[in-house]
Design an enzyme around this catalytic site. Structure first.
Site, PDB file in Angstrom:
ATOM      1  N   ARG A   1      38.367  31.574  34.028  1.00 47.52           N
ATOM      2  CA  ARG A   1      38.732  30.959  32.751  1.00 47.52           C
ATOM      3  C   ARG A   1      37.542  31.093  31.806  1.00 47.52           C
ATOM      4  O   ARG A   1      36.384  31.028  32.234  1.00 47.52           O
ATOM      5  CB  ARG A   1      39.074  29.477  32.939  1.00 47.52           C
ATOM      6  CG  ARG A   1      40.432  29.235  33.590  1.00 47.52           C
ATOM      7  CD  ARG A   1      41.592  29.655  32.687  1.00 47.52           C
ATOM      8  NE  ARG A   1      42.903  29.364  33.245  1.00 47.52           N
ATOM      9  CZ  ARG A   1      43.658  30.241  33.906  1.00 47.52           C
ATOM     10  NH1 ARG A   1      43.235  31.476  34.101  1.00 47.52           N
ATOM     11  NH2 ARG A   1      44.851  29.900  34.354  1.00 47.52           N
TER      12      ARG A   1
ATOM     13  N   HIS B   1      43.033  39.025  29.117  1.00 49.12           N
ATOM     14  CA  HIS B   1      43.603  38.122  30.136  1.00 49.12           C
ATOM     15  C   HIS B   1      44.754  38.790  30.915  1.00 49.12           C
ATOM     16  O   HIS B   1      45.880  38.275  30.942  1.00 49.12           O
ATOM     17  CB  HIS B   1      44.089  36.809  29.501  1.00 49.12           C
ATOM     18  CG  HIS B   1      44.238  35.696  30.507  1.00 49.12           C
ATOM     19  ND1 HIS B   1      44.024  34.371  30.205  1.00 49.12           N
ATOM     20  CD2 HIS B   1      44.579  35.713  31.817  1.00 49.12           C
ATOM     21  CE1 HIS B   1      44.243  33.621  31.279  1.00 49.12           C
ATOM     22  NE2 HIS B   1      44.589  34.432  32.280  1.00 49.12           N
TER      23      HIS B   1
HETATM   24  P1  NAP Z   1      42.092  28.618  44.885  1.00 48.42           P
HETATM   25  O1  NAP Z   1      42.809  29.293  45.993  1.00 48.42           O
HETATM   26  O2  NAP Z   1      42.393  27.191  44.594  1.00 48.42           O
HETATM   27  O3  NAP Z   1      40.520  28.779  45.188  1.00 48.42           O
HETATM   28  C1  NAP Z   1      39.564  28.122  44.425  1.00 48.42           C
HETATM   29  C2  NAP Z   1      38.206  28.351  45.049  1.00 48.42           C
HETATM   30  O4  NAP Z   1      37.220  27.796  44.171  1.00 48.42           O
HETATM   31  C3  NAP Z   1      38.042  27.643  46.397  1.00 48.42           C
HETATM   32  O5  NAP Z   1      37.264  28.420  47.274  1.00 48.42           O
HETATM   33  C4  NAP Z   1      37.303  26.368  46.011  1.00 48.42           C
HETATM   34  O6  NAP Z   1      36.514  25.798  47.040  1.00 48.42           O
HETATM   35  C5  NAP Z   1      36.412  26.894  44.918  1.00 48.42           C
HETATM   36  N1  NAP Z   1      35.929  25.783  44.077  1.00 48.42           N
HETATM   37  C6  NAP Z   1      36.645  24.865  43.404  1.00 48.42           C
HETATM   38  N2  NAP Z   1      35.820  23.982  42.791  1.00 48.42           N
HETATM   39  C7  NAP Z   1      34.574  24.348  43.121  1.00 48.42           C
HETATM   40  C8  NAP Z   1      33.303  23.817  42.833  1.00 48.42           C
HETATM   41  N3  NAP Z   1      33.145  22.702  42.083  1.00 48.42           N
HETATM   42  N4  NAP Z   1      32.206  24.427  43.338  1.00 48.42           N
HETATM   43  C9  NAP Z   1      32.348  25.524  44.123  1.00 48.42           C
HETATM   44  N5  NAP Z   1      33.536  26.094  44.436  1.00 48.42           N
HETATM   45  C10 NAP Z   1      34.641  25.505  43.936  1.00 48.42           C
HETATM   46  O7  NAP Z   1      42.296  29.398  43.507  1.00 48.42           O
HETATM   47  P2  NAP Z   1      42.765  30.922  43.301  1.00 48.42           P
HETATM   48  O8  NAP Z   1      44.218  31.042  43.501  1.00 48.42           O
HETATM   49  O9  NAP Z   1      41.846  31.805  44.077  1.00 48.42           O
HETATM   50  O10 NAP Z   1      42.493  31.086  41.722  1.00 48.42           O
HETATM   51  C11 NAP Z   1      41.223  30.852  41.157  1.00 48.42           C
HETATM   52  C12 NAP Z   1      41.331  30.840  39.640  1.00 48.42           C
HETATM   53  O11 NAP Z   1      41.515  32.162  39.159  1.00 48.42           O
HETATM   54  C13 NAP Z   1      42.521  30.080  39.067  1.00 48.42           C
HETATM   55  O12 NAP Z   1      42.272  28.695  39.032  1.00 48.42           O
HETATM   56  C14 NAP Z   1      42.665  30.681  37.680  1.00 48.42           C
HETATM   57  O13 NAP Z   1      41.929  29.930  36.746  1.00 48.42           O
HETATM   58  C15 NAP Z   1      42.048  32.070  37.830  1.00 48.42           C
HETATM   59  N6  NAP Z   1      43.059  33.131  37.626  1.00 48.42           N
HETATM   60  C16 NAP Z   1      42.862  34.020  36.620  1.00 48.42           C
HETATM   61  C17 NAP Z   1      43.766  35.053  36.433  1.00 48.42           C
HETATM   62  C18 NAP Z   1      43.572  36.057  35.346  1.00 48.42           C
HETATM   63  O14 NAP Z   1      44.455  36.829  35.039  1.00 48.42           O
HETATM   64  N7  NAP Z   1      42.414  36.123  34.753  1.00 48.42           N
HETATM   65  C19 NAP Z   1      44.879  35.176  37.269  1.00 48.42           C
HETATM   66  C20 NAP Z   1      45.035  34.247  38.282  1.00 48.42           C
HETATM   67  C21 NAP Z   1      44.119  33.221  38.460  1.00 48.42           C
HETATM   68  P3  NAP Z   1      37.179  25.274  48.410  1.00 48.42           P
HETATM   69  O15 NAP Z   1      37.497  26.557  49.156  1.00 48.42           O
HETATM   70  O16 NAP Z   1      36.111  24.506  49.042  1.00 48.42           O
HETATM   71  O17 NAP Z   1      38.391  24.499  48.030  1.00 48.42           O
HETATM   72  C1  GLV Z   2      46.461  33.327  35.091  1.00 51.34           C
HETATM   73  O1  GLV Z   2      45.516  33.222  34.388  1.00 51.34           O
HETATM   74  C2  GLV Z   2      46.759  32.430  36.164  1.00 51.34           C
HETATM   75  O2  GLV Z   2      46.126  31.372  36.237  1.00 51.34           O
HETATM   76  O3  GLV Z   2      47.651  32.740  36.967  1.00 51.34           O
END
Ligand code: NAP
Ligand code: GLV
Length: 313
Positions: A228, A276
């Site tokens: 983000r 994005h």
């Molecule tokens: P997820 O499965 O919830 O994984 C989040 C990771 O971040 C986990 O390893 C978590 O730790 C870690 N985390 C959370 N808070 C933290 C902190 N304070 N300090 C250190 N580590 C922390 O999420 P995901 O599905 O991988 O997605 C991650 C993010 O990618 C989404 O929230 C979204 O904002 C972004 N995203 C962007 C796009 C795009 O097109 N640009 C697309 C999809 C997603 P734990 O393992 O300990 O819980």
């Molecule tokens: C895209 O940014 C998502 O959070 O899936």
């Protein structure tokens, strides 16, 4: 006779047709109501949302769960938006994960093979072969080891990079040196030459990629932010690039989207702007996952990928 399951579709900023075609093909038994034509609000069992219109959840007395089209749900946590006691489910989609994996690997290899430096030479018509490091001598670090960061880490290990990962709680991934918590951040950053941000946006992670964090990376390190925009303090990143502390950055997400035409990132020779789309939720695979979760919940099972509202992700 049991009432047909009814799902409200309230997504803005996405192409409607692939979703409606997907639901029609995979869930002909579910009555899909498209906002604002919702019919009797009491019919709605589930909602599927992305950037939902204001007031969308008001007056849905039988709403049982809300599914987000996106993985990041921070905008849904705006105070007063979600109805009390209705679970929120974030998107976990194999198609989305594959897309993020491709994008992150592409940009890591781009920086590893010094393509940003070649681009600068090309602009001056300079013929300058650059010797790439061996992968084993290039440390890559991923902040966030969840669905997306975890997959990227596992793939990048196979290229031979020393891989580091940082998460909130302790994680274990084969071949990845993992760090966690505030105390783990400095050792994680030290020696990380290519830093990937795949954290959720929460109170703890907002503004995390600031001047102090960037100063702990080796000089000339590259940043890839596909999480983000608010993770990054833009003025700090621009200063770090100006000073040479950061060699280049790929930014897919921004504080304000669309990125305003006047923003310095657009024309910066060391910044790659992507609108994005590093990873997009894919209707074909996402609907499959959503339906299996929804049907399990309807049959009395537990919801998977439920957001912990207190934790913020
Ligand atoms: P997820 O499965 O919830 O994984 C989040 C990771 O971040 C986990 O390893 C978590 O730790 C870690 N985390 C959370 N808070 C933290 C902190 N304070 N300090 C250190 N580590 C922390 O999420 P995901 O599905 O991988 O997605 C991650 C993010 O990618 C989404 O929230 C979204 O904002 C972004 N995203 C962007 C796009 C795009 O097109 N640009 C697309 C999809 C997603 P734990 O393992 O300990 O819980
Ligand atoms: C895209 O940014 C998502 O959070 O899936």
């Amino acid at each position: 006779m049991k009432k047909k399951l009814c799902m409200l579709f309230a997504c803005t900023g996405v192409a409607l047709a692939p979703w409606l075609e997907g639901f029609a093909a995979q869930a002909p038994d579910i009555d899909i109501r498209i906002w604002p034509e919702i019919g009797d609000p009491a019919d709605i069992d589930y909602a599927f949302v992305w950037k939902p219109p204001t007031g969308v959840f008001a007056g849905l007395p039988n709403l049982r769960a809300i599914f987000s089209l996106g993985a990041g749900i921070e905008t849904l946590l705006t105070p007063g938006l979600l109805p009390d006691s209705v679970p929120l489910v974030r998107m976990v989609d194999p198609g989305l994960a594959v897309g993020m994996n491709e994008f992150v690997v592409m940009r890591v290899l781009h920086y590893h093979r010094r393509m940003h430096e070649h681009a600068a030479f090309q602009a001056e018509a300079v013929w300058m072969p650059l010797v790439p490091k061996l992968p084993e001598d290039r440390v890559v670090g991923i902040m966030g080891l969840g669905q997306l960061g975890g997959l990227c880490a596992r793939t990048l290990v196979s290229f031979g990079f020393p891989l580091r990962g940082w998460s909130r709680t302790q994680r274990q991934i084969d071949g990845v040196q993992t760090f966690h918590g505030q105390h783990g951040l400095a050792p994680f950053l030290q020696d990380t030459e290519i830093l990937v941000c795949l954290l959720p946006l929460t109170q703890d992670t907002s503004g995390l990629v600031n001047g102090h964090l960037l100063s702990q990376l080796p000089r000339g390190a590259c940043l890839i932010n596909t999480a983000r925009g608010a993770h990054v303090v833009d003025t700090d990143l621009l200063s770090a690039i100006e000073s040479g502390q950061i060699g280049a950055a790929t930014l897919d997400v921004f504080m304000q989207e669309p990125l305003p035409p006047s923003h310095p990132y657009w024309a910066h020779p060391k910044v790659t702007v992507v609108p994005h789309c590093s990873a997009i939720t894919q209707p074909k695979t996402a609907i499959r996952t959503l339906l299996s979760n929804l049907r399990c919940h309807d049959a009395g099972g537990m919801l998977e990928n439920q957001v912990d509202l207190a934790r913020g992700y």
